[in-house]
Design a protein around this motif. Sequence first.
Motif, PDB file in Angstrom:
ATOM      1  N   GLU A 221       0.847  -1.272   0.282  1.00 54.63           N
ATOM      2  CA  GLU A 221       0.110  -0.180   0.027  1.00 54.63           C
ATOM      3  C   GLU A 221       1.358   1.417  -0.045  1.00 54.63           C
ATOM      4  O   GLU A 221       0.424   2.567  -0.496  1.00 54.63           O
ATOM      5  CB  GLU A 221      -1.227   0.029   1.426  1.00 54.63           C
ATOM      6  CG  GLU A 221      -2.318  -1.239   0.973  1.00 54.63           C
ATOM      7  CD  GLU A 221      -3.464  -0.562   0.154  1.00 54.63           C
ATOM      8  OE1 GLU A 221      -3.741   0.158   0.118  1.00 54.63           O
ATOM      9  OE2 GLU A 221      -2.905  -1.942  -0.625  1.00 54.63           O
ATOM     10  N   LEU A 222       1.788   1.190   0.806  1.00 58.38           N
ATOM     11  CA  LEU A 222       2.477   2.220   0.962  1.00 58.38           C
ATOM     12  C   LEU A 222       3.352   2.494  -0.654  1.00 58.38           C
ATOM     13  O   LEU A 222       3.854   3.887  -0.783  1.00 58.38           O
ATOM     14  CB  LEU A 222       3.873   2.392   2.183  1.00 58.38           C
ATOM     15  CG  LEU A 222       2.999   2.041   3.628  1.00 58.38           C
ATOM     16  CD1 LEU A 222       4.238   1.861   4.492  1.00 58.38           C
ATOM     17  CD2 LEU A 222       2.959   3.869   3.569  1.00 58.38           C
ATOM     18  N   ALA A 223       4.037   1.220  -1.079  1.00 57.66           N
ATOM     19  CA  ALA A 223       4.599   1.161  -2.591  1.00 57.66           C
ATOM     20  C   ALA A 223       4.075   2.405  -3.394  1.00 57.66           C
ATOM     21  O   ALA A 223       4.255   2.981  -3.764  1.00 57.66           O
ATOM     22  CB  ALA A 223       4.865   0.652  -3.095  1.00 57.66           C
ATOM     23  N   ALA A 224       2.254   2.319  -3.280  1.00 59.12           N
ATOM     24  CA  ALA A 224       1.679   1.924  -4.293  1.00 59.12           C
ATOM     25  C   ALA A 224       0.905   3.782  -4.255  1.00 59.12           C
ATOM     26  O   ALA A 224       0.717   4.780  -4.928  1.00 59.12           O
ATOM     27  CB  ALA A 224       0.052   1.463  -4.259  1.00 59.12           C
ATOM     28  N   SER A 225       0.820   3.659  -2.433  1.00 61.64           N
ATOM     29  CA  SER A 225       0.913   5.010  -2.758  1.00 61.64           C
ATOM     30  C   SER A 225       2.852   6.447  -3.017  1.00 61.64           C
ATOM     31  O   SER A 225       1.892   7.415  -3.769  1.00 61.64           O
ATOM     32  CB  SER A 225       0.961   6.169  -1.405  1.00 61.64           C
ATOM     33  OG  SER A 225      -0.237   5.149  -0.588  1.00 61.64           O
TER      34      SER A 225
ATOM     35  N   GLU B 104      12.665   3.353  -7.740  1.00 58.81           N
ATOM     36  CA  GLU B 104      11.742   4.208  -7.775  1.00 58.81           C
ATOM     37  C   GLU B 104      11.000   4.113  -9.104  1.00 58.81           C
ATOM     38  O   GLU B 104       9.906   3.841  -9.497  1.00 58.81           O
ATOM     39  CB  GLU B 104      11.783   5.691  -7.423  1.00 58.81           C
ATOM     40  CG  GLU B 104      12.387   6.174  -5.682  1.00 58.81           C
ATOM     41  CD  GLU B 104      12.444   7.384  -5.951  1.00 58.81           C
ATOM     42  OE1 GLU B 104      12.551   7.790  -4.958  1.00 58.81           O
ATOM     43  OE2 GLU B 104      13.671   7.656  -6.474  1.00 58.81           O
ATOM     44  N   GLN B 105      11.698   4.021 -10.131  1.00 56.20           N
ATOM     45  CA  GLN B 105      11.675   3.563 -12.057  1.00 56.20           C
ATOM     46  C   GLN B 105      10.549   2.423 -11.527  1.00 56.20           C
ATOM     47  O   GLN B 105       9.917   1.915 -12.096  1.00 56.20           O
ATOM     48  CB  GLN B 105      12.803   3.461 -12.138  1.00 56.20           C
ATOM     49  CG  GLN B 105      13.456   5.141 -12.780  1.00 56.20           C
ATOM     50  CD  GLN B 105      14.333   4.857 -13.463  1.00 56.20           C
ATOM     51  OE1 GLN B 105      14.876   3.373 -13.508  1.00 56.20           O
ATOM     52  NE2 GLN B 105      15.007   5.584 -13.968  1.00 56.20           N
ATOM     53  N   LYS B 106      11.188   1.368 -11.124  1.00 59.69           N
ATOM     54  CA  LYS B 106      10.723   0.045 -10.816  1.00 59.69           C
ATOM     55  C   LYS B 106       8.771  -0.601 -10.047  1.00 59.69           C
ATOM     56  O   LYS B 106       7.782  -0.724 -10.328  1.00 59.69           O
ATOM     57  CB  LYS B 106      11.404  -1.500  -9.930  1.00 59.69           C
ATOM     58  CG  LYS B 106      12.625  -1.538 -10.761  1.00 59.69           C
ATOM     59  CD  LYS B 106      13.915  -2.239 -10.250  1.00 59.69           C
ATOM     60  CE  LYS B 106      13.175  -3.307  -9.504  1.00 59.69           C
ATOM     61  NZ  LYS B 106      14.477  -4.253  -9.488  1.00 59.69           N
ATOM     62  N   ASN B 107       9.259   0.571  -9.057  1.00 61.41           N
ATOM     63  CA  ASN B 107       7.972   0.417  -8.450  1.00 61.41           C
ATOM     64  C   ASN B 107       7.217   1.496  -8.912  1.00 61.41           C
ATOM     65  O   ASN B 107       5.690   0.594  -9.173  1.00 61.41           O
ATOM     66  CB  ASN B 107       8.216   1.416  -7.400  1.00 61.41           C
ATOM     67  CG  ASN B 107       6.639   1.237  -5.589  1.00 61.41           C
ATOM     68  OD1 ASN B 107       6.295   0.268  -6.147  1.00 61.41           O
ATOM     69  ND2 ASN B 107       6.973   2.335  -5.929  1.00 61.41           N
ATOM     70  N   LEU B 108       6.919   2.007  -9.947  1.00 61.55           N
ATOM     71  CA  LEU B 108       6.355   3.484 -10.534  1.00 61.55           C
ATOM     72  C   LEU B 108       5.874   2.438 -11.811  1.00 61.55           C
ATOM     73  O   LEU B 108       4.868   2.234 -12.195  1.00 61.55           O
ATOM     74  CB  LEU B 108       6.786   4.493 -11.332  1.00 61.55           C
ATOM     75  CG  LEU B 108       6.340   5.235 -11.996  1.00 61.55           C
ATOM     76  CD1 LEU B 108       4.477   5.729 -11.633  1.00 61.55           C
ATOM     77  CD2 LEU B 108       7.257   6.641 -12.459  1.00 61.55           C
ATOM     78  N   VAL B 109       6.772   2.241 -12.955  1.00 62.71           N
ATOM     79  CA  VAL B 109       5.938   1.209 -13.807  1.00 62.71           C
ATOM     80  C   VAL B 109       5.117  -0.393 -13.360  1.00 62.71           C
ATOM     81  O   VAL B 109       3.864  -0.818 -13.936  1.00 62.71           O
ATOM     82  CB  VAL B 109       7.388   0.309 -14.346  1.00 62.71           C
ATOM     83  CG1 VAL B 109       6.877  -0.909 -15.493  1.00 62.71           C
ATOM     84  CG2 VAL B 109       8.365   1.670 -14.902  1.00 62.71           C
TER      85      VAL B 109
ATOM     86  N   ILE C 169       2.370   9.135  -6.283  1.00 65.69           N
ATOM     87  CA  ILE C 169       2.676  10.608  -5.829  1.00 65.69           C
ATOM     88  C   ILE C 169       3.999  10.979  -7.240  1.00 65.69           C
ATOM     89  O   ILE C 169       3.864  11.869  -8.157  1.00 65.69           O
ATOM     90  CB  ILE C 169       3.574  10.820  -4.407  1.00 65.69           C
ATOM     91  CG1 ILE C 169       2.355  10.724  -3.646  1.00 65.69           C
ATOM     92  CG2 ILE C 169       4.821  11.666  -4.925  1.00 65.69           C
ATOM     93  CD1 ILE C 169       3.080  10.575  -2.319  1.00 65.69           C
ATOM     94  N   HIS C 170       4.597   9.633  -7.628  1.00 67.31           N
ATOM     95  CA  HIS C 170       5.631  10.410  -8.924  1.00 67.31           C
ATOM     96  C   HIS C 170       4.876   9.895  -9.853  1.00 67.31           C
ATOM     97  O   HIS C 170       5.368  11.002 -10.760  1.00 67.31           O
ATOM     98  CB  HIS C 170       6.205   8.675  -8.521  1.00 67.31           C
ATOM     99  CG  HIS C 170       8.247   8.407  -7.776  1.00 67.31           C
ATOM    100  ND1 HIS C 170       8.152   7.682  -6.961  1.00 67.31           N
ATOM    101  CD2 HIS C 170       8.570  10.087  -7.326  1.00 67.31           C
ATOM    102  CE1 HIS C 170       8.934   8.276  -6.390  1.00 67.31           C
ATOM    103  NE2 HIS C 170       9.283   9.387  -5.645  1.00 67.31           N
TER     104      HIS C 170
END
Length: 452
Positions: free
Chosen positions: A240-244, A272-277, A248-249
């Motif tokens: 959930e934190l990673a999705a939040s 952060e790039q991997k999390n966003l993708v 933001i990004h």
Amino acid sequence: MTPGGKSAPDFSWPAELCESVRRLPDASCVWVALSGGLDSVFLLHLVSRCLGSDRAIAAIHVNHQLQSNAEETERFCRNQCKSLAIPLTVRRVTVEASATEDSTTGGVEEAARRARYDVFESILEPGQLLLMAHHGDDQAETVLFRLLRGSGVAGLAGMPASRALGQGELHRPLLAFRRQQIQDWSQQAGLMWVEDPSNTDLKYDRNFLRHSVMPLLKSRWPSLIKRLGHSASACHDQGELAASLAQIHYASVAGGEGRLRVTQMLGLSLAEQKNLVHWWVTRSGYRYPAVANWQQVLDELLLSAADREPEFRGEGFSLRRFHGWIYLVPDQPGDLPVPQSLAPGHPVQVGAWRFTLSATATPGNTPPPIRISTREGGERIRTRPDGPSKPLKKWLQEQKVPPWERARIPLVFEGQEDCEELVAVGDLWLSGKYCGEAPAAGWRIVVEREFD
């Protein structure tokens, strides 16, 4: 069929069990996914007992036609629902033959699962719930199975207690209970169920975990199910934190048109790039690809020479770079959209574009013939009445329209086929004759486009 214990019409359903289904959100219909096995039969009776007087209840049985007792199981499900006066829908599916060729990797299981969920999505209507009988042991097995496959935080969060599914919602009210509890209660209630013969076949990874690995782990760590449940819950919170963070990004990197700025992406760390993708792909409804080296994929997408157009292909989509942007592009069918006429009161949907024609002049005014099509070659565009015309192909290049969109972008033509005038190009340009406060044609064309 496997019998439970003695018939127990006076069996008292535990309060915590009834509460697990009574606290479900309001719904126009509560569907129970009924396989005929112990867990789903137990859930069916639980829902009937605790919700039968308050909610509309129905059941869905998916016959995969894979097991020798598939017909027997279907008949059993029909009889169970008949005895409870619960309507049953039966859907037969055919699992792709290719999926059975590599059963040791779970191919047939995964193919059957996908077919099953396709059925569930097709039946759910807005405001309806689907209940599945997964319990705490299933959750523990899922977490361990995904750990062995190298899943990240999102996978190790296990199965969510609820999530959107099709037009409705999926809920798993039994996740807080153990398999042994459900079996004990079923026997006390005198329930009967059907055993799936494949459940003891150790060539399937999940069965191997269930019958060979989990008992050994439980003997060493009796609280294993609870421990893995806690780990799944912790991973869920981290997810959930990673999705939040990804949202933001995305707000700072996205261009508002379903694309990401390369320059802004380069300002993020690799994590952060991997999390966003990951968030972008899954939010768009696609399966996140299992990639051994995401750094290599992202470096190629973000750092390749400016004149290159790198592409990474996923399941049902691709990530492509064009003119400093990363696009998430759904796979397109081979055939182009069929030409359609645009008339008042009859909106036209072409891919992500929606066109509407409405009158702005005297009622009764008849619009000229208006046709929506795609490029055939040789089209020209005149963006100003007093300006020169130029090849549409060149104009699209100047507008930096991605190559994969140029053949499918809808074009709007006015007039007879042998003397047509181009009056709109997707949502990029619309002739003044059909827009503004007082369109010269007496008609207004409204163009809307949905972005992922």
